[in-house]
Design a protein around this motif. Structure first.
Motif, PDB file in Angstrom:
ATOM      1  N   MET A   1       0.560  -0.861  -0.096  1.00 48.74           N
ATOM      2  CA  MET A   1      -0.348  -0.017   0.238  1.00 48.74           C
ATOM      3  C   MET A   1       0.993   1.390   0.009  1.00 48.74           C
ATOM      4  N   ALA A   2       0.131   2.273  -0.695  1.00 48.59           N
ATOM      5  CA  ALA A   2       0.938   3.572  -0.916  1.00 48.59           C
ATOM      6  C   ALA A   2       0.618   4.707   0.330  1.00 48.59           C
ATOM      7  N   TYR A   3       1.778   5.706   0.575  1.00 51.69           N
ATOM      8  CA  TYR A   3       1.134   6.201   2.115  1.00 51.69           C
ATOM      9  C   TYR A   3       0.038   7.392   1.891  1.00 51.69           C
ATOM     10  N   ASP A   4      -0.585   7.862   2.205  1.00 58.33           N
ATOM     11  CA  ASP A   4      -1.903   8.652   1.781  1.00 58.33           C
ATOM     12  C   ASP A   4      -1.673   9.692   1.527  1.00 58.33           C
ATOM     13  N   MET A  26      10.258   6.483   3.157  1.00 61.88           N
ATOM     14  CA  MET A  26      11.701   5.356   3.810  1.00 61.88           C
ATOM     15  C   MET A  26      10.172   4.647   4.713  1.00 61.88           C
ATOM     16  N   PHE A  27      10.406   3.309   5.022  1.00 65.23           N
ATOM     17  CA  PHE A  27       9.469   2.852   5.468  1.00 65.23           C
ATOM     18  C   PHE A  27       8.253   2.386   4.843  1.00 65.23           C
ATOM     19  N   GLY A  28       8.468   2.418   3.668  1.00 66.73           N
ATOM     20  CA  GLY A  28       7.263   2.374   2.851  1.00 66.73           C
ATOM     21  C   GLY A  28       6.405   3.451   2.758  1.00 66.73           C
ATOM     22  N   GLY A  29       6.450   4.855   3.791  1.00 67.33           N
ATOM     23  CA  GLY A  29       6.085   5.939   3.524  1.00 67.33           C
ATOM     24  C   GLY A  29       6.577   7.523   3.050  1.00 67.33           C
ATOM     25  N   LEU A  30       6.301   8.210   3.776  1.00 67.43           N
ATOM     26  CA  LEU A  30       6.987   9.764   3.855  1.00 67.43           C
ATOM     27  C   LEU A  30       7.173  10.033   4.936  1.00 67.43           C
ATOM     28  N   GLY A  46      -0.967   2.745   6.109  1.00 70.06           N
ATOM     29  CA  GLY A  46      -2.332   3.219   6.788  1.00 70.06           C
ATOM     30  C   GLY A  46      -1.887   4.168   8.204  1.00 70.06           C
ATOM     31  N   GLY A  47      -1.890   5.724   8.275  1.00 69.87           N
ATOM     32  CA  GLY A  47      -1.914   6.143   9.613  1.00 69.87           C
ATOM     33  C   GLY A  47      -0.726   6.942   9.534  1.00 69.87           C
ATOM     34  N   LEU A  48      -0.333   7.543  10.774  1.00 74.08           N
ATOM     35  CA  LEU A  48       0.714   7.438  10.980  1.00 74.08           C
ATOM     36  C   LEU A  48       2.202   6.749  11.465  1.00 74.08           C
ATOM     37  N   LEU A  49       3.276   6.671  11.589  1.00 73.88           N
ATOM     38  CA  LEU A  49       4.203   6.500  12.374  1.00 73.88           C
ATOM     39  C   LEU A  49       5.194   7.630  12.997  1.00 73.88           C
ATOM     40  N   LEU A  50       5.343   7.541  14.058  1.00 70.04           N
ATOM     41  CA  LEU A  50       5.739   8.899  15.048  1.00 70.04           C
ATOM     42  C   LEU A  50       6.967   8.070  15.842  1.00 70.04           C
ATOM     43  N   HIS A  51       8.076   9.161  15.546  1.00 67.48           N
ATOM     44  CA  HIS A  51       9.393   8.579  16.970  1.00 67.48           C
ATOM     45  C   HIS A  51       8.854   9.872  17.588  1.00 67.48           C
ATOM     46  N   ILE A  52       8.944   8.956  18.521  1.00 63.42           N
ATOM     47  CA  ILE A  52       8.765   9.674  20.147  1.00 63.42           C
ATOM     48  C   ILE A  52       9.422   9.855  21.235  1.00 63.42           C
ATOM     49  N   ASP A  53       9.831  10.151  22.298  1.00 63.14           N
ATOM     50  CA  ASP A  53      10.189  10.527  23.126  1.00 63.14           C
ATOM     51  C   ASP A  53      10.055   8.962  24.170  1.00 63.14           C
ATOM     52  N   PRO A  54      10.871   8.192  23.980  1.00 60.46           N
ATOM     53  CA  PRO A  54      10.983   6.319  24.563  1.00 60.46           C
ATOM     54  C   PRO A  54      10.708   6.733  25.660  1.00 60.46           C
ATOM     55  N   GLN A  55      10.914   7.235  26.481  1.00 56.49           N
ATOM     56  CA  GLN A  55       9.795   7.550  28.325  1.00 56.49           C
ATOM     57  C   GLN A  55       8.389   7.091  27.730  1.00 56.49           C
ATOM     58  N   GLU A  56       7.995   7.862  27.081  1.00 53.23           N
ATOM     59  CA  GLU A  56       7.200   7.890  26.770  1.00 53.23           C
ATOM     60  C   GLU A  56       6.558   6.882  26.429  1.00 53.23           C
ATOM     61  N   THR A  57       6.561   6.126  25.843  1.00 52.18           N
ATOM     62  CA  THR A  57       6.029   4.708  24.868  1.00 52.18           C
ATOM     63  C   THR A  57       4.888   4.388  25.442  1.00 52.18           C
ATOM     64  N   ASP A  58       4.932   3.707  26.513  1.00 50.03           N
ATOM     65  CA  ASP A  58       4.321   3.237  27.376  1.00 50.03           C
ATOM     66  C   ASP A  58       2.900   4.073  27.807  1.00 50.03           C
ATOM     67  N   ALA A  59       2.890   4.822  27.568  1.00 49.24           N
ATOM     68  CA  ALA A  59       1.916   6.169  28.631  1.00 49.24           C
ATOM     69  C   ALA A  59       1.117   5.855  26.885  1.00 49.24           C
ATOM     70  N   LEU A  60       1.753   6.770  26.218  1.00 49.75           N
ATOM     71  CA  LEU A  60       0.780   6.771  24.296  1.00 49.75           C
ATOM     72  C   LEU A  60       0.376   5.577  24.454  1.00 49.75           C
ATOM     73  N   GLU A  85      -8.170   5.223  11.823  1.00 49.62           N
ATOM     74  CA  GLU A  85      -9.294   5.835  13.139  1.00 49.62           C
ATOM     75  C   GLU A  85      -8.558   7.722  13.952  1.00 49.62           C
ATOM     76  N   GLY A  86      -7.515   7.328  14.526  1.00 52.33           N
ATOM     77  CA  GLY A  86      -7.438   7.941  15.229  1.00 52.33           C
ATOM     78  C   GLY A  86      -6.445   8.961  15.035  1.00 52.33           C
ATOM     79  N   ILE A  87      -7.018   9.509  13.455  1.00 53.25           N
ATOM     80  CA  ILE A  87      -6.256  10.952  13.124  1.00 53.25           C
ATOM     81  C   ILE A  87      -7.010  12.002  12.359  1.00 53.25           C
ATOM     82  N   LYS A  88      -8.284  11.324  12.105  1.00 53.14           N
ATOM     83  CA  LYS A  88      -9.560  12.160  11.409  1.00 53.14           C
ATOM     84  C   LYS A  88     -10.009  13.447  11.503  1.00 53.14           C
ATOM     85  N   PRO A  89     -10.099  13.201  13.077  1.00 49.71           N
ATOM     86  CA  PRO A  89     -10.506  15.238  13.030  1.00 49.71           C
ATOM     87  C   PRO A  89      -8.590  15.935  12.939  1.00 49.71           C
TER      88      PRO A  89
END
Length: 111
Positions: A1-4, A26-30, A46-60, A85-89
């Motif tokens: 699948m190509a990215y949206d 990269m990773f099949g997306g943009l 589909g959807g997002l791939l995010l790079h976040i603070d590793p310490q926030e991973t579990d909470a997010l 579904e988590g990024i529609k609005p």
């Protein structure tokens, strides 16, 4: 699948004023890079791939539509996948993008 492409345009709109933004396939997306660090990507799955603070991973991961990002069968701390579904609005997308941009800006610039 190509990215949206629509999602990529929504991300562009949100980060248009950020200095040092570049795009890279990269990773099949943009991916959107800030200071050479990947912040966020319109995922090829589909959807997002995010790079976040590793310490926030579990909470997010407790947030609706958030999943661990897996590479070669292993969950990667500091990386999340958010289902479409988590990024529609716009406000939901804005929150995820802002978190990823803030972390990318925190990291040491590359190159």
């Amino acid at each position: 699948m190509a990215y949206d492409e629509d999602l990529a345009n929504r991300i562009r709109e949100l980060i248009a004023d950020e200095p040092g933004v570049t795009e890279k396939k990269m990773f099949g997306g943009l991916a959107f890079m800030i200071g050479g660090n990947m912040a966020i990507s319109a995922s090829g799955k589909g959807g997002l791939l995010l790079h976040i603070d590793p310490q926030e991973t579990d909470a997010l991961l407790a947030k609706p539509h958030a999943q661990p990002f897996e590479m070669r069968g292993r969950s990667m701390s500091g990386w999340l996948r958010v289902e479409p579904e988590g990024i529609k609005p716009k406000r939901q997308l804005e929150r995820w993008v802002a978190r990823a941009v803030a972390y990318a800006k925190f990291l040491q610039p590359k190159g």
